[in-house]
Design a protein around this motif. Structure first.
Motif, PDB file in Angstrom:
ATOM      1  N   GLY A   1       0.863  -1.169   0.000  1.00  0.00           N
ATOM      2  CA  GLY A   1       0.000   0.000   0.000  1.00  0.00           C
ATOM      3  C   GLY A   1       0.901   1.222   0.000  1.00  0.00           C
ATOM      4  N   GLN A   2       0.679   2.148   0.921  1.00  0.00           N
ATOM      5  CA  GLN A   2       1.561   3.320   1.001  1.00  0.00           C
ATOM      6  C   GLN A   2       2.761   3.060   1.909  1.00  0.00           C
ATOM      7  OE1 GLN A   2      -1.152   6.354   2.358  1.00  0.00           O
ATOM      8  NE2 GLN A   2      -1.761   6.881   0.281  1.00  0.00           N
TER       9      GLN A   2
ATOM     10  N   THR B   1      -3.011  -5.192   6.953  1.00  0.00           N
ATOM     11  CA  THR B   1      -2.457  -3.898   6.547  1.00  0.00           C
ATOM     12  C   THR B   1      -3.324  -3.264   5.473  1.00  0.00           C
ATOM     13  OG1 THR B   1      -0.244  -4.671   7.057  1.00  0.00           O
ATOM     14  CG2 THR B   1      -0.405  -2.814   5.537  1.00  0.00           C
ATOM     15  N   ALA B   2      -3.711  -4.071   4.472  1.00  0.00           N
ATOM     16  CA  ALA B   2      -4.437  -3.529   3.323  1.00  0.00           C
ATOM     17  C   ALA B   2      -5.821  -3.035   3.699  1.00  0.00           C
ATOM     18  CB  ALA B   2      -4.543  -4.584   2.227  1.00  0.00           C
TER      19      ALA B   2
END
Lengths: 95, 981
Positions: free
Chosen positions: B609-610, B710-711
């Motif tokens: 992701g980021q 996390t996502a």
């Protein structure tokens, strides 16, 4: 677009995340007798009006309120913005 | 050639510039087009399809022909209109779509082949074989029929974005815009006046008539000076308002530094403005349209208003002898202006037999231009006189006026549909304009200067009255008020090609062909012939094209209708839309608390992701990633490893109803979870598909800590807020995302407890008896640092997750490494984390892929039937519970050293690799250093009943086809003894 948040005033639509028809508030009782048919309607059948549409928006980059926004799908004119919690209560939802 | 006097140029200063390899001189105030004409250069480009020599058609942003590549290197810009490029010293421009040179273009052969290159030619010609299209035909056509080439070098300039708010946005600073700004400005309203030109004033700069006893351009200058002094007005020259968006939001590009060789220090090249306005007044003027006749595209032939603008504003005439061809009175004004400035006008050709005479030139009333000569520039025209005779005139330029189209583009950006107005033979704004927009001046079909001034003032007063701002009508200055007299005339009949759309090489013949082949609706006409496409979007051509179509179908133009305009009004560079979001700033990077420490260790990072997460930590001597990852896994399972797991989402849930709330969010039970305990939880979507998984620990009766993948950190939080506010609004529960508030490390391996005991303050007993598997507690470490400890395990080892406030995260990883030195504590990255969870058969994102259910994941029994939690009911749907439903299984290759390709499909041995034989698929695969074998997990139809069977994993993508055995997904420690140790 600009959404006139009932608590915060005019906010750019970019701050929000769209969900869909406000009737998603009206979740059936999963333990009821005819729950399966009710859930099918709830989840898969939607009005798709050309005109006024009450829909759920989440102020994700703001105060995290869920709002019910009445938006004309043809003109994008927004005629009403309510806190989803108030709408839910008015629809008889509680606990 | 430059006229001896006049023009709004600074003759004292000379600017040097280069075009097509040659150097020229111009003056400040020039555009590239006016400077080239001043130097006798009429040839500026080659046409799109036929590679015909072309010069300027206009003097503004509607230019279809004179497109150049401006600047060089990373600053090179294709398809830039020479008519709006403000001249600067050192400017470099190259012609485009011409090879080897502008004067001799090899592909001009296309012009000879024009019979074959008519509308729709490629739909018909390059049909077979289909495979040739992509590889052969399209590249050839792209090369031959092109516009400018883009640079592949990075742009070194900065582009900004900005936000502006006002009461009244006025678009266009011609007579109506200036008068409106004056009226609103004096009333004290917050006004923005934007104009695409570098010199405000619009047509006033290009005309010779007077306003209030002074030259029109002087009145404009005075008015702008007054406006500049008003603090409530923001003047924005060089600013194009390109789109009208919802709720009074307008997009505008300000060209801050385009008129300079390079942007000044600290200045952006351009700014993308988002303008929020209460009311908008469109004063965008009108655009003159040409008339189609044979060979009307030669350099030197342009709109009459352009010819007049070059002479009046820039003191430039494209030739010594010119002619004017018109169907309306405005053409006469052009002839008169040229004569007054000493340009020889060979004749004024007026299609109207009853045209009024002019002095200083011969009037050819009722006549038409039927052909022209001059390969690289106009040398002469042939005129068919009213009496049927023809006459040839030697001229170097021809001004053509087919009438004026109100510039209605922005009125169409929402639901406006322009309507035909017979009085001016043009479309005027109609239908639903963008809310809050009104139109004044030539843009609404009011062509006289007086009408423009009056309209601007009146519309401004009306807009302000709407906003309860008191405004008074000013006394209007005296100005011309000539009536519009026009007899529509669209094209001269003949056999030769007569151009309608110069940019796309669409001729009257092409429109006839479209009509013949049934593409008669204006929108079909556009798509079939490409009329009105590309950079100019048909500003000069649409009207002519649909007039010809109307003639062919026998309908009126009103019945035929017009295509509508969409944003952007003129091309907008991708760079300014991107703004600062380029390169490393394309999107934010989120760094974990151990990031700097991991960098010091030489970690390799991966974007999740980021987030940037450590993927593995190479050590000296390790040559492949596998060596590092295998070592990290062995060290963790052999002693102890540590991994930053901060990126997992954390949601703090508090309130009297917290347990009841989570009980509805998770499909498994949570209401009876004891304080100090953690439970694995699975969330379903309402349709019964698995949504996310994680753990929830109960820190107090009314306090839980939920973790997400996390996502899904953001979507899960959103989902839980939806449930809280919309489904059960009276539950006493509050949520807050604390993902970034806590730094969290997984400490895993047989020595994990020993390591932790060195950090945890002595008051807290974390022995196996006091703090068993799935325990959690709020503790302190390192002499009083607040912390949370969870005994949970993703690796299958004795493991803990230790969280501290984020600001202590860096210190904590250093302390862990220090305390763990005696156990050879090993940092591990996301790869080793992945290997260990596959070895353990734990599902992750690959398995929770939006199509799988709890039953598929082997967690079917977790779904409680005793309660109504989200997704429970529909997870029991018939289609999701069939006997051959997919089950999560383990896969081992027959040969342990042959890898199983992720994404491979499972097949019976000997079965053909086709969808009909598909039994399932591989979701996650790795090499297991613990087992010394490649392994994988995946979904297999009725997999639980097929343990021990031999199948194949085949990947048509990679060509791999591996024999495998079906085993339990729990490769390592299936009984869970290690994690309870």
């Amino acid at each position: 677009m600009i959404i006139n948040h009932p608590l915060l005033g005019p906010c750019d639509a970019q701050e929000f995340v769209y969900k869909g028809d406000f009737r998603l508030i009206d979740r059936p009782d999963g333990m009821a007798e005819s729950a399966e048919a009710a859930f099918f309607d709830y989840l898969y059948l939607r009005e798709n009006p050309a005109g006024a549409h009450r829909e759920l928006w989440f102020h994700e980059q703001g105060d995290r309120s869920w709002l019910v926004v009445t938006r004309n799908t043809v003109t994008h004119e927004i005629t009403n913005v309510e806190l989803a919690r108030d709408v839910a209560r008015s629809m008889g939802r509680s606990r | 050639m430059r006229l001896g006097t006049g023009g709004q140029i600074d003759r004292e200063t000379k600017l040097s510039f280069r075009f097509d390899g040659r150097y020229y001189k111009g003056h400040p105030g020039d555009t590239l087009a006016s400077a080239l004409l001043a130097n006798g250069v009429r040839l500026m480009g080659r046409s799109f399809k036929y590679h015909r020599p072309r010069g300027v058609l206009t003097a503004g942003s509607d230019e279809p022909n004179a497109l150049v590549e401006l600047r060089s290197g990373g600053r090179q810009e294709p398809n830039t209109r020479a008519t709006v490029i403000e001249l600067f010293d050192g400017l470099r421009a190259e012609p485009q779509n011409a090879w080897p040179s502008l004067k001799f273009d090899a592909l001009a052969i296309n012009d000879r082949l024009s019979t074959f290159l008519t509308a729709g030619f490629y739909y018909k010609t390059f049909m077979w074989p289909a495979a040739f299209w992509e590889k052969l035909y399209e590249p050839i056509i792209r090369r031959a029929a092109g516009l400018g080439a883009i640079t592949t070098k990075p742009d070194s300039d900065a582009y900004d974005k900005g936000f502006l708010h006002c009461d009244l946005l006025i678009i266009g600073a011609g007579p109506s815009g200036l008068m409106a700004a004056l009226t609103a400005g004096r009333a004290g309203a917050r006004v923005i006046l934007a104009d695409e030109d570098f010199r405000m004033g619009g047509r006033l700069n290009a005309e010779t008539f007077s306003i209030s006893d002074m030259a029109a351009s002087e009145w404009a200058t005075q008015t702008i000076a007054e406006l500049s002094a008003l603090p409530n007005i923001r003047l924005m020259p060089r600013t194009t308002v390109f789109g009208a968006f919802d709720h009074g939001i307008y997009g505008a590009v300000e060209r801050v530094s385009d008129h300079l060789p390079v942007p000044p220090e600290g200045k952006p090249r351009q700014i993308l403005w988002r303008i929020y306005t209460q009311r908008t007044l469109l004063c965008a003027g009108a655009l003159e349209r040409p008339i189609a006749f044979a060979n009307n595209d030669r350099p030197g032939i342009m709109t009459a208003s352009a010819l007049r603008a070059y002479v009046n504003r820039w003191a430039v005439s494209p030739a010594e002898t010119v002619a004017v061809f018109t169907n309306n009175d405005d053409g006469h004004r052009t002839a008169a202006d040229l004569i007054a400035r000493g340009v020889k006008v060979a004749a004024l050709i007026d299609t109207r037999p009853d045209a009024a005479t002019v002095s200083g030139t011969e009037l050819l009333a009722g006549a038409q231009v039927i052909d022209t000569t001059g390969r690289l520039g106009l040398t002469g025209i042939t005129v068919k006189l009213a009496n049927g005779q023809t006459r040839k005139l030697a001229v170097g330029a021809l001004g053509v006026s087919g009438g004026w189209n109100p510039n209605v583009a922005l009125t169409c950006h929402q639901r406006g549909r322009p309507a035909w107005d017979e009085r001016i033979a043009g479309f005027v704004p109609a239908g639903d304009l963008p809310p809050g927009m009104t139109v004044a001046g030539a843009a609404e079909g009011q062509f006289s200067t007086h009408a423009a001034l009056a309209g601007g003032a009146e519309k401004a007063v009306r807009a302000l009255t709407d906003l309860d701002i008191e405004a008074t009508l000013p006394v209007l200055p005296d100005s011309e008020d000539a009536p519009t007299r026009i007899t529509p005339f669209w094209h001269v009949k003949g056999d030769k090609r007569a151009w309608l759309d110069f940019q796309n090489d669409v001729t009257v013949k092409d429109v006839k062909l479209a009509h013949q082949e049934g593409f008669r609706a204006v929108e079909h006409l556009k798509r079939y012939t490409t009329l009105g496409m590309a950079t100019d979007q048909g500003k000069t051509s649409n009207m002519g094209g649909l007039a010809v179509m109307a003639e062919l179908t026998g309908q009126t133009i009103a019945q035929t209708g017009t295509t509508i305009f969409r944003p952007p009004y003129t091309p907008v560079a991708m760079g300014v839309l991107a703004g600062r979001s380029t390169g490393a700033d394309f999107r934010p990077s989120r760094l974990t608390p151990s990031h700097h420490w991991a960098q010091e260790q030489g970690a390799v990072f991966v974007e999740v992701g980021q987030w940037l997460r450590a993927q593995w930590f190479p050590r000296p001597g390790e040559t492949t990633w596998r060596e590092s990852v295998d070592r990290e896994v062995r060290a963790t399972r052999g002693s102890v490893g540590v991994c930053d797991v901060t990126t997992l989402g954390k949601i703090d849930v508090q309130g009297r109803d917290a347990a009841a709330f989570l009980n509805r969010i998770y499909c498994n039970g949570f209401d009876k979870l004891a304080v100090g305990r953690v439970r694995y939880g699975l969330m379903l979507r309402e349709d019964g598909i698995a949504f996310d998984d994680g753990t929830a620990g109960r820190l107090a009766e009314d306090h839980f800590v939920v973790t997400t993948t996390t996502a899904n950190a953001v979507p899960v939080y959103r989902h839980m807020e939806f449930a809280r506010q919309c489904l059960w609004p009276d539950m006493d529960v509050q949520l807050i995302s604390t993902t970034e508030a806590w730094a969290q490390y997984a400490i895993a391996g047989p020595k994990a407890r020993k390591l932790l005991q060195k950090l945890v303050d002595p008051a807290f007993d974390i022995s196996n008896e006091a703090f068993p598997f799935m325990a959690c507690a709020e503790i302190t470490i390192c002499n009083g640092c607040p912390a949370r400890l969870f005994r949970i395990s993703f690796s299958g080892e004795l493991a803990y997750e230790l969280a501290v406030p984020t600001r202590y995260g860096d210190a904590l990883i250093r302390r862990i490494m220090e305390a763990g030195a005696e156990f050879d504590v090993t940092p591990y990255g996301t790869e080793a984390l992945g290997v260990m969870r596959i070895e353990k058969g734990h599902a992750a994102g690959n398995e929770l892929n939006g199509t799988t259910t709890a039953l598929n994941l082997g967690l079917g029994r977790m779904v409680s039937t005793k309660k109504d939690s989200i997704g429970t009911l529909l997870s029991r749907r018939e289609g999701l519970t069939t006997a051959d439903a997919l089950n999560l299984v383990g896969l081992r290759p027959k040969d342990p050293q042959v890898r199983i390709p992720a994404g491979a499909h499972l097949l019976e041995k000997g079965a053909k690799a086709v969808a009909a034989n598909d039994l399932g698929y591989v979701t996650s695969a790795c090499y297991s250093p613990t087992l010394g074998s490649y392994i994988a997990i995946g979904f297999l139809k009725n997999g639980q009943a097929r343990m021990g069977e031999s199948l194949r994993a085949a990947s048509p993508l990679t060509g791999e086809d591996v024999e495998i055995e079906i085993v339990s997904a729990h490769f390592v420690d299936p009984e869970g003894e290690r994690l309870r140790a």
